[in-house]
Scaffold this motif. Structure first.
Motif, short mmCIF file in Angstrom:
data_model
loop_
_atom_site.label_atom_id
_atom_site.label_comp_id
_atom_site.label_asym_id
_atom_site.label_seq_id
_atom_site.Cartn_x
_atom_site.Cartn_y
_atom_site.Cartn_z
N GLN A 98 0.83 -1.20 0.00
CA GLN A 98 0.00 0.00 0.00
C GLN A 98 0.87 1.25 0.00
N ALA A 99 1.94 1.25 0.80
CA ALA A 99 2.83 2.41 0.85
C ALA A 99 3.54 2.60 -0.49
N LYS A 100 3.93 1.51 -1.12
CA LYS A 100 4.59 1.57 -2.42
C LYS A 100 3.65 2.14 -3.48
N ALA A 101 2.39 1.69 -3.46
CA ALA A 101 1.40 2.19 -4.42
C ALA A 101 1.10 3.67 -4.18
N PHE A 102 1.16 4.10 -2.92
CA PHE A 102 0.86 5.50 -2.58
C PHE A 102 1.88 6.45 -3.19
N GLN A 103 3.08 5.99 -3.46
CA GLN A 103 4.13 6.84 -4.04
C GLN A 103 3.75 7.36 -5.42
N ASN A 104 2.88 6.65 -6.13
CA ASN A 104 2.50 7.03 -7.50
C ASN A 104 1.18 7.79 -7.59
N VAL A 105 0.59 8.10 -6.46
CA VAL A 105 -0.73 8.74 -6.45
C VAL A 105 -0.59 10.23 -6.75
N GLN A 106 -1.44 10.74 -7.65
CA GLN A 106 -1.45 12.17 -7.98
C GLN A 106 -2.38 12.94 -7.04
N CYS A 107 -3.50 12.32 -6.68
CA CYS A 107 -4.44 12.93 -5.72
C CYS A 107 -5.07 11.81 -4.91
N PHE A 108 -5.52 12.15 -3.72
CA PHE A 108 -6.14 11.14 -2.86
C PHE A 108 -7.26 11.78 -2.05
N GLU A 109 -8.03 10.93 -1.43
CA GLU A 109 -9.15 11.38 -0.60
C GLU A 109 -8.98 10.78 0.78
N MET A 110 -9.25 11.58 1.79
CA MET A 110 -9.19 11.08 3.16
C MET A 110 -10.60 11.06 3.70
N ASP A 111 -11.08 9.88 3.97
CA ASP A 111 -12.44 9.71 4.48
C ASP A 111 -12.39 9.70 5.99
N MET A 112 -13.01 10.70 6.60
CA MET A 112 -12.99 10.82 8.05
C MET A 112 -14.33 10.49 8.67
N TRP A 129 -8.93 6.69 -6.64
CA TRP A 129 -9.43 5.86 -7.73
C TRP A 129 -8.26 5.38 -8.56
N ASP A 130 -8.20 4.07 -8.79
CA ASP A 130 -7.15 3.47 -9.60
C ASP A 130 -7.71 3.18 -10.99
N ASP A 131 -7.27 3.96 -11.99
CA ASP A 131 -7.77 3.80 -13.36
C ASP A 131 -7.38 2.47 -13.98
N THR A 132 -6.22 1.95 -13.62
CA THR A 132 -5.78 0.68 -14.23
C THR A 132 -6.60 -0.51 -13.72
N LYS A 133 -7.04 -0.46 -12.47
CA LYS A 133 -7.82 -1.56 -11.89
C LYS A 133 -9.31 -1.27 -11.85
N ASN A 134 -9.69 -0.03 -12.18
CA ASN A 134 -11.09 0.40 -12.14
C ASN A 134 -11.74 0.14 -10.78
N ARG A 135 -11.06 0.56 -9.75
CA ARG A 135 -11.61 0.43 -8.40
C ARG A 135 -10.93 1.42 -7.46
N ILE A 136 -11.49 1.56 -6.30
CA ILE A 136 -10.91 2.43 -5.28
C ILE A 136 -9.80 1.67 -4.59
N GLN A 137 -8.64 2.30 -4.49
CA GLN A 137 -7.47 1.71 -3.84
C GLN A 137 -7.29 2.40 -2.49
#
Length: 171
Positions: A98-112, A129-137
């Motif tokens: 998860q930390a490795k994938a986070f390095q490539n994120v351009q924008c993210f959402e924090m759900d509180m 949103w992960d466009d390559t997997k078509n799901r929320i990461q």
């Protein structure tokens, strides 16, 4: 029938018609309640259970953290348990992947607003949103019971610090 029972593992057995028969006959809801010999547990699980009972006889939701700290950094799940004071805490959880994938994120959402823990504990998730997997990461989970500006500041500082440390790159 006996051969069919021997090929089942405990989770599958709970769904099998044989378990329904035993449940109706004995009124038991677990295998252990039917008979001690049905307490199916492998050697590693038994050793872990024994160590947890020895180290935390009254139980602890944070017992897993003690075990996690002895694993290599790329196998840990619970990254930090931080106590603001005696009544307030912060628990940061994410995997190395998860930390490795986070390095490539351009924008993210924090759900509180997500509440999956009983009591005053809030669960925060960082996802995108992960466009390559078509799901929320989802990249990280944070559990805390403090709702102050200072608490949120510490949450963000520690979370991003741990995400960077896990992959040895600053966030």
């Amino acid at each position: 029938m006996l051969y069919g029972l021997l090929t089942l593992f405990s989770g599958r057995f709970m769904l099998a018609p044989e378990f329904t028969y035993l449940y109706n006959q004995f009124g038991a809801t677990t295998l252990r309640a039917v008979h001690q010999s049905l307490n199916i547990e492998d050697r590693v699980a038994a050793l872990i259970r024994k160590e947890r009972l020895l180290n935390y006889p009254e139980g602890s939701s944070l017992a897993e953290y003690a075990f996690d700290q002895h694993r290599p950094i790329d196998e840990q799940w619970i990254r930090e348990v931080y106590h603001y004071d005696n009544n307030h805490y912060l628990i940061i959880c994410f995997s190395y992947d998860q930390a490795k994938a986070f390095q490539n994120v351009q924008c993210f959402e924090m759900d509180m607003s997500f509440k999956m823990v009983k009591g005053k504990t809030n669960t925060f998730t960082i996802s995108s949103w992960d466009d390559t997997k078509n799901r929320i990461q989802t990249y990280a989970y944070v559990f805390t019971n403090l709702k102050t500006q200072q608490g949120y500041k510490i949450l963000f500082i520690k979370l991003f610090e741990h995400l960077g440390n896990a992959v040895q790159q600053p966030v």
